[in-house]
Structures are given as C-alpha cells and as structure tokens.
Design a protein around this motif. Sequence first.
Motif, PDB file in Angstrom:
ATOM      1  N   ARG A 140       0.468  -1.179  -0.121  1.00  0.00           N
ATOM      2  CA  ARG A 140      -0.189   0.123  -0.352  1.00  0.00           C
ATOM      3  C   ARG A 140       0.669   1.443   0.042  1.00  0.00           C
ATOM      4  O   ARG A 140       0.352   2.105  -0.457  1.00  0.00           O
ATOM      5  N   THR A 144       0.711   4.586  -2.724  1.00  0.00           N
ATOM      6  CA  THR A 144       0.654   5.819  -2.682  1.00  0.00           C
ATOM      7  C   THR A 144       1.859   6.452  -2.811  1.00  0.00           C
ATOM      8  O   THR A 144       1.347   7.892  -2.772  1.00  0.00           O
ATOM      9  N   TYR A 158      -5.864   9.541  -3.949  1.00  0.00           N
ATOM     10  CA  TYR A 158      -5.970   8.266  -3.497  1.00  0.00           C
ATOM     11  C   TYR A 158      -7.146   8.093  -2.984  1.00  0.00           C
ATOM     12  O   TYR A 158      -7.470   5.612  -3.178  1.00  0.00           O
ATOM     13  N   THR A 162      -8.310   2.964  -4.382  1.00  0.00           N
ATOM     14  CA  THR A 162      -8.461   2.082  -3.932  1.00  0.00           C
ATOM     15  C   THR A 162      -9.771   1.990  -3.976  1.00  0.00           C
ATOM     16  O   THR A 162     -10.399   0.598  -3.680  1.00  0.00           O
ATOM     17  N   ARG A 190      -9.585  -3.296   5.789  1.00  0.00           N
ATOM     18  CA  ARG A 190      -8.230  -4.461   5.431  1.00  0.00           C
ATOM     19  C   ARG A 190      -8.551  -5.707   6.581  1.00  0.00           C
ATOM     20  O   ARG A 190      -7.868  -6.811   5.937  1.00  0.00           O
ATOM     21  N   GLU A 205      -3.102  -3.950  -6.403  1.00  0.00           N
ATOM     22  CA  GLU A 205      -1.873  -2.677  -6.563  1.00  0.00           C
ATOM     23  C   GLU A 205      -0.924  -1.769  -6.861  1.00  0.00           C
ATOM     24  O   GLU A 205      -0.298  -1.408  -7.083  1.00  0.00           O
TER      25      GLU A 205
END
Length: 237
Positions: A140, A144, A158, A162, A190, A205
């Motif tokens: 993650r 980012t 963001y 997501t 999560r 991701e």
Amino acid sequence: MRDEYVFKDSVLERVKALPVLAGTLEVTVEMSANFYEVPVDTVKAILRRHRSEFNEYGETRVLRGGELAKLRCWVHDAPTMQKTSVLTLISRRGLLRIGMLLTESEVARSVRSYLLNVEQIASKEQRAWSMEREVSKRERRRLTDAVQAFGDGNPFVYANYTNLVYRVLFDTDAPGLRKLYGLDPDDNIRDAFSTEDLRNVVDVETAISSLLRLGYGYQEIRDELLGRSANFRRDAA
C-alpha cells in the motif's frame, strides 16, 4: 530480544523473496541492502556499529584470497564480487538481525511486526492472515508513493485508486464494503478481508503502481484493470 528471535530466520522468506549466493545460504552486503530496500552504506554502518554482536554468533564472515577465488568460481553474475579483493558475507540469521536493527525500512518493519506479533498467534490461519496483512501494508505504501509521484494532482486520487481496487475485486467501493462487513467509519476495511482477499488486493495495487510508473492515467488504468478483473479474482469474497 534480538538473540531470542534471530533463530527464526524463516520469517524472511515469508515477508519477501530472499536471494542467496550460489552454493551458500549467505548474502552479500549489497544483497542485504536490496532486500531491505536501503542504501548499502546503511547496512555497512549497522555491521560496523554492532560488529561484536554479529561476530559473537558467527553471522558474518570475510573472504579473501583463495576462499574468495573459490566463491567466484560458483558465482559469475555478480560484477561487484569479481572486482573486490575482500568480501563480507552475511548468514540468514545475520540478515534477520539487520532487520531488527534497521529503523528506516518498510521491509524491516514488516519482519519485526511478524516476529513480535504474529508468532504469538496459535492458529495457522491467523498467522497466514497476519503475514499477508504486513505485506499488504508495505505494498500500500508503494502505491501511495507512486500516486504521489505520478498522479494527476486530483485531490480525490487516493480514494479513487482505493475504490478502483475494490471495484476490480468485489464489484463495489469502500462504502459498499463497510456496509457488507458491518464496519464502523473508523474501522479498517482490510482487517475484515480474508488471507486470499489480501493477496488479491496486493496484486491489484502492484499492477496500479506499475501502470502509474509507465505513464498511464487514471482512466486508462481503470479501463485496463476492469477489463481484466477476472484475472485478479482468486476466490475473492
């Protein structure tokens, strides 16, 4: 505490693929720096400051002369090794000890979290979930970072990415998942995922991070991933 956990070096491969030199179970300083994603000088500084600790358990050794020449015969794809006259090798336990000493490494933090938290959980399923959770946290951060470096400046970027991850895997967005799992606004979505769900999230991701670095925009990434959503769904809930 380091001495207590340093024998659990199998945790390294649970956090990240671990390369070793051919014919050994050891790594070079450069390989350990790559594993923890830190500069080589950072690893050298740790070995220097804690030399006695590593030496006490035989977790490093220095090759010169004939020993180094013998190793060169086994390993041909490491240019640095071919040029140096002295080579420091680090055992798996030594590599784990480095992880317990590093302060600025996401990989090292994942290793420590696993050792200090996950090993205390009795259930095999819980251990597997916790390990995937640590990996997903690290991935993650990669996403980012990629969004920050290559995103389009949209203040909602963001949240958009997501929700794209969730749309690809679950056909819904973050609010939809909160409703599905009965979560409060402050709950982390999560934490409700299964081990397999977490693996799928990491895959999506990772794909987004790669496409961002290749110069794809949000709409292109969205179209690409939604068109391939079935490839990412390995028994997703």
